[in-house]
Design an enzyme around this catalytic site. Structure first.
Site, short mmCIF file in Angstrom:
data_model
loop_
_atom_site.label_atom_id
_atom_site.label_comp_id
_atom_site.label_asym_id
_atom_site.label_seq_id
_atom_site.Cartn_x
_atom_site.Cartn_y
_atom_site.Cartn_z
N CYS A 151 0.78 -1.17 0.03
CA CYS A 151 0.02 0.01 -0.02
C CYS A 151 0.97 1.44 -0.06
O CYS A 151 0.74 2.18 -0.90
CB CYS A 151 -0.95 0.11 1.09
SG CYS A 151 -2.03 -1.32 1.39
N HIS A 189 -1.02 6.71 2.24
CA HIS A 189 -1.12 5.80 3.31
C HIS A 189 -0.86 6.65 4.60
O HIS A 189 -0.01 7.40 4.43
CB HIS A 189 0.03 4.60 3.21
CG HIS A 189 -0.13 3.68 3.95
ND1 HIS A 189 -1.04 2.52 3.85
CD2 HIS A 189 0.35 3.45 5.40
CE1 HIS A 189 -0.67 1.65 4.76
NE2 HIS A 189 0.14 2.16 5.80
#
Length: 596
Positions: free
Chosen positions: A78, A132
């Site tokens: 991610c 993120h």
């Protein structure tokens, strides 16, 4: 708190609209809006990509868009992937391979995609998981540099790792991997992605209060204002990030009913390939630590996962994807109801893929195509619209819970063309990378396109390590002619490892523990990877220190099950691919006819 933040956004809008008509205001109103939608851990498990998953709203979007069927991320995890595509730089440039550094401190003050639009007069807002969170985005999702207002994170996300699944055989709630829930009984009576959609819809409603009476025609190069209200309205860059289908596979339980277990097909290659080098293996530790999987006592590092759970995990992954389709359907319907559908470019993307039992693997954390390949769909008003959408609604909400037939495109749809009979929009199978998103959206919106980064770009705030996709869009739609001699001849990804053999931190090693980097190149015919020694202090690999190689012949082995790197018949192929891999993305860029 949510209402307070929405009111603050409204104040921001009033301030912008009340401003004197500066050049920035004038420029801002002459460009289309942008809606960026990101789904976490989403492989191309969509109906419009030929998968047996019920996604009617995303299929409807795809029918009025261009689908990139060969899109790959630069690292299949991610944080690094999102920082990569939001800065248009690759992991070796952002120097982020884990979650624990901020690129502006560790690498350079790189301009981000939303920042570029914000600096060109756009109202930029983030809802849900776009960057993120944590150190990777300075604990602020890069606010205020990238956004006009503080990003919104749904309050119910704090229950991600709480024991809310079940009840289990003991009558207690647990932290499970497979976690369908009764939403009314979940803490706060909702789920993060529902909250994100609700919040984004409120933003659109507020923005619509200042909507002009006319919208620029995206088919024209003239986006000039047509009146005072139009001149004063700032365009928006709205990014909405959905958490699912990221684990835990937590979603409203009614979506699981769409996928009876006897209807689920598991991966065709569920066994460990014989010649996979140990360094290439990811032991899916984040899957193993969930209580339902931990109770299975699956051996480390290879497993295998019990066959029953191949069906159960895939069932819940599909259900979570359909749940996200439901949310995207609500969002797109709200975009249209707010009056913005005719002047908003929509880009939908997954941040990386996810292995569902292929090669005996689960999760991401690898260079396999199933981990790096993602859906990438771009809707451009006036360019990719279907004929019916010009008079009817573009994005009426379709409730997948009421659907009974899964959408599948015909297998023989011509590549790079739209088939009117199938109504699945345009598509291209040319190789593309997520670092291409930034220059593409800038190009489509009429903003300055970042130039190609120099060899050492740490001090270059504004540049790209990708390419605008508009030549591919032009070729696929036939709207204009592209003077392209050759598109890029490969995609590049990478993944780090702490050792030659799998260990507990192999999936997500901290920077200081990285000793090996797997550099990977995918061409039309081959997928080639070299695992080489890596110095985490210099952020540099040693091409003379090769630990392992992988070569998959994609025409014969599309699932990447047979590593032929040690087959002497491919010696010359490996020599050629190794040279290209070491040359990197810069030597794979598209070539254009400069005389045109």
């Amino acid at each position: 708190m949510a209402m307070l933040r929405l009111n603050l956004q409204l104040v921001w809008l009033v301030t912008i609209i009340a401003c004197s008509c500066t050049a920035t205001c004038d420029a801002a109103t002459s460009h289309p809006n942008i809606l960026l939608v990101v789904s976490d851990d989403l492989r191309p498990s969509l109906g419009s990509y030929g998968e047996p998953v019920l996604t009617p709203n995303l299929d409807q979007l795809a029918a009025q868009s261009i689908r990139f069927t060969n899109a790959h991320v630069q690292q299949a995890v991610c944080g690094p992937s999102r920082i990569s595509f939001l800065t248009s730089r690759r992991p070796d440039t952002t120097r982020l391979y884990d979650f624990y550094s901020y690129w502006r401190e560790a690498a350079g003050n790189f301009t981000t995609l939303p920042q570029h639009f914000k600096e060109n007069g756009y109202y930029a807002a983030s809802v849900g998981k776009v960057f993120h969170n944590g150190k990777a985005s300075n604990f602020t999702d890069d606010y205020p540099l990238s956004w006009s207002v503080p990003p919104y994170w749904p309050p119910s996300q704090k229950y991600k790792r709480k024991k809310v699944c079940g009840p289990g055989p003991d009558g207690e709630l647990h932290e499970y991997l497979i976690c369908p829930v009764n939403v009314t009984q979940h803490p706060l009576g909702t789920l993060p992605d529902i909250q994100s959609t609700d919040y984004a819809l409120e933003i659109l409603k507020n923005l619509s209060k200042y909507q002009s009476n006319s919208s620029p025609d995206l088919k024209s190069n003239d986006h000039s204002s047509t009146g005072d209200n139009d001149r004063m309205q700032p365009p928006f860059f709205l990014a909405v990030g959905y958490h699912k289908p990221h684990i835990p596979l937590k979603y409203p339980q009614e979506f699981r009913d769409l996928y009876p277990l006897d209807s689920i097909d598991i991966a065709p290659d569920i066994h460990l390939p014989q010649k996979v080098p140990p360094v290439a293996w990811n032991p899916w530790t984040d899957v193993r630590e969930r209580e339902d999987i931990a109770a299975l006592n699956v051996s480390f590092p290879y497993g295998p996962m019990p066959l029953e759970y191949h069906y159960l995990i895939r069932q819940s992954y599909y259900a979570a994807v359909t749940y996200i389709d439901y949310q995207v359907g609500r969002l797109l319907a709200g975009l249209e109801e707010s009056g913005f559908a005719k002047n908003t470019i929509v880009l939908f993307v997954g941040d990386h893929g996810w292995q569902l039992g292929e090669h005996q693997e689960w999760a991401k954390y690898s260079n396999y195509g199933v981990a790096t390949r993602v859906p990438l769909i771009i809707h451009i008003p006036g360019v990719t619209d279907t004929m019916t959408s010009l008079t009817n609604r573009k994005f009426p909400f379709i409730n997948p819970l009421l659907q009974k037939v899964h959408f599948k495109p015909p297998k023989n749809t011509p590549r790079g063309n739209r088939s009117p009979a199938s109504n699945i929009g345009y598509s291209t199978d040319s190789p593309v990378e997520l670092v291409d998103m930034f220059p593409t959206l800038a190009d489509l919106a009429g903003l300055k396109i970042p130039p190609t980064c120099p060899e050492n770009s740490l001090k270059s705030d504004f540049c790209t390590e990708g390419s605008s996709l508009t030549p591919l869009i032009d070729n696929a739609t036939g709207k204009s002619k592209s003077f392209m001699l050759r598109w890029k001849n490969g995609t590049f990804s990478q993944y780090s490892r702490p050792s030659d053999v799998p260990q507990q931190d192999s999936d997500m090693p901290h920077l200081a523990n990285i000793t090996i980097m797997g550099y990977s190149m995918r061409t039309d015919n081959y997928h080639y990877t070299e695992w080489i020694g890596f110095d985490p202090h210099k952020f540099q690999g040693n091409w003379q220190d090769v630990h392992a190689r992988e070569l998959y012949v994609l025409d014969d082995d599309p699932h990447e099950d047979f590593n032929v790197a040690d087959d002497p018949r491919y010696e010359s192929v490996i020599k050629d691919l190794s040279k290209k891999l070491q040359g990197g993305w810069r030597y794979s860029l598209p070539v254009f006819d400069d005389l045109q």
